[in-house]
Design an enzyme around this catalytic site. Structure first.
Site, PDB file in Angstrom:
ATOM      1  N   LEU A   1      -6.095   5.513  11.065  1.00  0.00           N
ATOM      2  CA  LEU A   1      -5.116   6.124  11.961  1.00  0.00           C
ATOM      3  C   LEU A   1      -4.505   5.081  12.891  1.00  0.00           C
ATOM      4  CD1 LEU A   1      -7.116   9.343  12.890  1.00  0.00           C
ATOM      5  CD2 LEU A   1      -5.094   9.207  11.425  1.00  0.00           C
TER       6      LEU A   1
ATOM      7  N   THR B   1       2.727  16.847   2.740  1.00  0.00           N
ATOM      8  CA  THR B   1       3.071  16.984   1.320  1.00  0.00           C
ATOM      9  C   THR B   1       2.527  18.265   0.690  1.00  0.00           C
ATOM     10  OG1 THR B   1       1.173  15.578   0.799  1.00  0.00           O
ATOM     11  CG2 THR B   1       3.324  14.516   0.909  1.00  0.00           C
TER      12      THR B   1
ATOM     13  N   LYS C   1      -5.303  -2.292  -7.000  1.00  0.00           N
ATOM     14  CA  LYS C   1      -6.428  -2.616  -6.125  1.00  0.00           C
ATOM     15  C   LYS C   1      -7.750  -2.572  -6.898  1.00  0.00           C
ATOM     16  CE  LYS C   1      -6.376  -3.180  -2.116  1.00  0.00           C
ATOM     17  NZ  LYS C   1      -6.358  -4.454  -1.341  1.00  0.00           N
TER      18      LYS C   1
ATOM     19  N   ARG D   1       4.043  13.494  -3.641  1.00  0.00           N
ATOM     20  CA  ARG D   1       4.891  12.402  -4.086  1.00  0.00           C
ATOM     21  C   ARG D   1       4.283  11.733  -5.317  1.00  0.00           C
ATOM     22  NH1 ARG D   1       5.166   9.019   1.336  1.00  0.00           N
ATOM     23  NH2 ARG D   1       2.928   9.321   1.059  1.00  0.00           N
TER      24      ARG D   1
ATOM     25  N   LYS E   1      -8.293   4.607  -2.922  1.00  0.00           N
ATOM     26  CA  LYS E   1      -7.364   4.872  -4.023  1.00  0.00           C
ATOM     27  C   LYS E   1      -7.702   4.075  -5.280  1.00  0.00           C
ATOM     28  CE  LYS E   1      -3.536   6.319  -1.066  1.00  0.00           C
ATOM     29  NZ  LYS E   1      -4.396   6.509   0.117  1.00  0.00           N
TER      30      LYS E   1
ATOM     31  N   LYS F   1       0.798  -1.229   0.000  1.00  0.00           N
ATOM     32  CA  LYS F   1       0.000   0.000   0.000  1.00  0.00           C
ATOM     33  C   LYS F   1       0.829   1.278   0.000  1.00  0.00           C
ATOM     34  CE  LYS F   1      -0.602   0.432   5.039  1.00  0.00           C
ATOM     35  NZ  LYS F   1      -1.590   0.622   6.120  1.00  0.00           N
TER      36      LYS F   1
ATOM     37  N   ILE G   1     -10.397  -6.410   1.295  1.00  0.00           N
ATOM     38  CA  ILE G   1     -10.212  -5.076   1.861  1.00  0.00           C
ATOM     39  C   ILE G   1      -9.624  -4.195   0.767  1.00  0.00           C
ATOM     40  CG2 ILE G   1      -9.171  -3.698   3.692  1.00  0.00           C
ATOM     41  CD1 ILE G   1     -11.124  -5.856   4.678  1.00  0.00           C
ATOM     42  N   SER G   2     -10.439  -3.264   0.258  1.00  0.00           N
ATOM     43  CA  SER G   2      -9.992  -2.393  -0.824  1.00  0.00           C
ATOM     44  C   SER G   2      -9.657  -1.014  -0.264  1.00  0.00           C
ATOM     45  CB  SER G   2     -11.053  -2.330  -1.917  1.00  0.00           C
ATOM     46  OG  SER G   2     -10.527  -1.684  -3.078  1.00  0.00           O
TER      47      SER G   2
END
Length: 267
Positions: free
Chosen positions: A90, A113, A63, A194, A51, A9, A47-48
């Site tokens: 989290l 970012t 995915k 990124r 994104k 991931k 579990i997707s």
């Protein structure tokens, strides 16, 4: 019941190594889904991730392809197959909070970012509980390959979250491009987006297609008919041939053939 959560991931890392992303995220899912069906498993839950919606990264694209495979396989097997799509958790492995905690412990700076970036967040107990709820609901209406989307509330600006985190650690946050901060303060540096990152993530292609379920924290996605198994088989064969050569260009080109919205990267 099988809950398939294994995935590469880390978005920038998968941009550099797309063959590994395809092998783990697509073919790993295929292997576990096929094995679950062959063993007569009652329920299989993929579990997707958010994104996978309009993917801008290799990670998200692989995915999305894993979702397609499960959707195409589901009507052909007795195992109740479903997918659960949600955002960031989290405190999970690789969570931004873990990174920030290490940065604060070193005296900063804390990195964000982009000041415009937003993300969906929930806690580990929330995510785990809702995933179990979604898995239990799969197949109740006679549908195969359902996509469930967890209610994650409104997206949160990452910079706002970073400031709250720094204050929770007992310091005053100071956004400074040099990373400088005085006594009792921690600097926040905007490091730039990124490779593969988006400013804003989505949980569904069409928000109007989300339907309420018996559980207030879980919604069902009505996104039309599942992909044809023959088309998905062709995709799998194409990606399998591309990944075996370990050519980054060949893998990216193969992915772009099946996901035209994914902009192919340079060498």
């Amino acid at each position: 019941a099988v809950f398939h959560a294994a995935a590469h991931k880390h978005v920038p890392l998968m941009e550099d190594h797309p063959a590994h992303a395809v092998t783990n995220n697509l073919f790993g899912t295929k292997s576990i889904a096929d094995a679950s069906a062959a063993a007569g498993v009652e329920r299989f839950v993929l579990i997707s991730t958010d994104k996978a919606v309009n993917p801008a990264s290799v990670m998200g694209a692989t995915k999305r392809m894993a979702e397609w495979y499960v959707q195409a396989l589901a009507p052909r097997v007795s195992t109740r197959m479903s997918m659960v799509r949600f955002g960031n958790v989290l405190g999970s492995n690789g969570s931004v909070l873990t990174i920030w905690a290490e940065q604060v412990a070193r005296g900063g700076p804390v990195t964000v970012t982009d000041e415009r970036m937003t993300r969906y967040f929930m806690t580990i107990p929330e995510a785990a509980t809702l995933v179990l709820q979604a898995g239990a609901m799969a197949g109740r209406e006679g549908r195969a390959g359902e996509v469930f989307v967890l209610d994650m509330g409104e997206p949160v600006p990452v910079l706002t979250l970073a400031k709250r985190f720094v204050r929770a650690c007992g310091f005053e946050p100071v956004v400074d491009p040099r990373g400088a901060a005085g006594p009792g303060s921690i600097a926040i540096v905007l490091s730039g987006m990124r490779p593969g990152e988006k400013l804003h993530e989505e949980l569904a292609y069409d928000a109007e297609a989300l339907r309420m379920t018996a559980h207030p924290g879980v919604r069902r996605l009505d996104d039309g008919s599942p992909p044809r198994f023959e088309a998905v088989e062709a995709m799998v064969a194409d990606l399998d041939a591309a990944r075996r050569g370990w050519s980054r260009r060949a893998v990216l080109d193969a992915m772009a053939r099946h996901l035209p919205t994914l902009v192919a990267r340079g060498e």
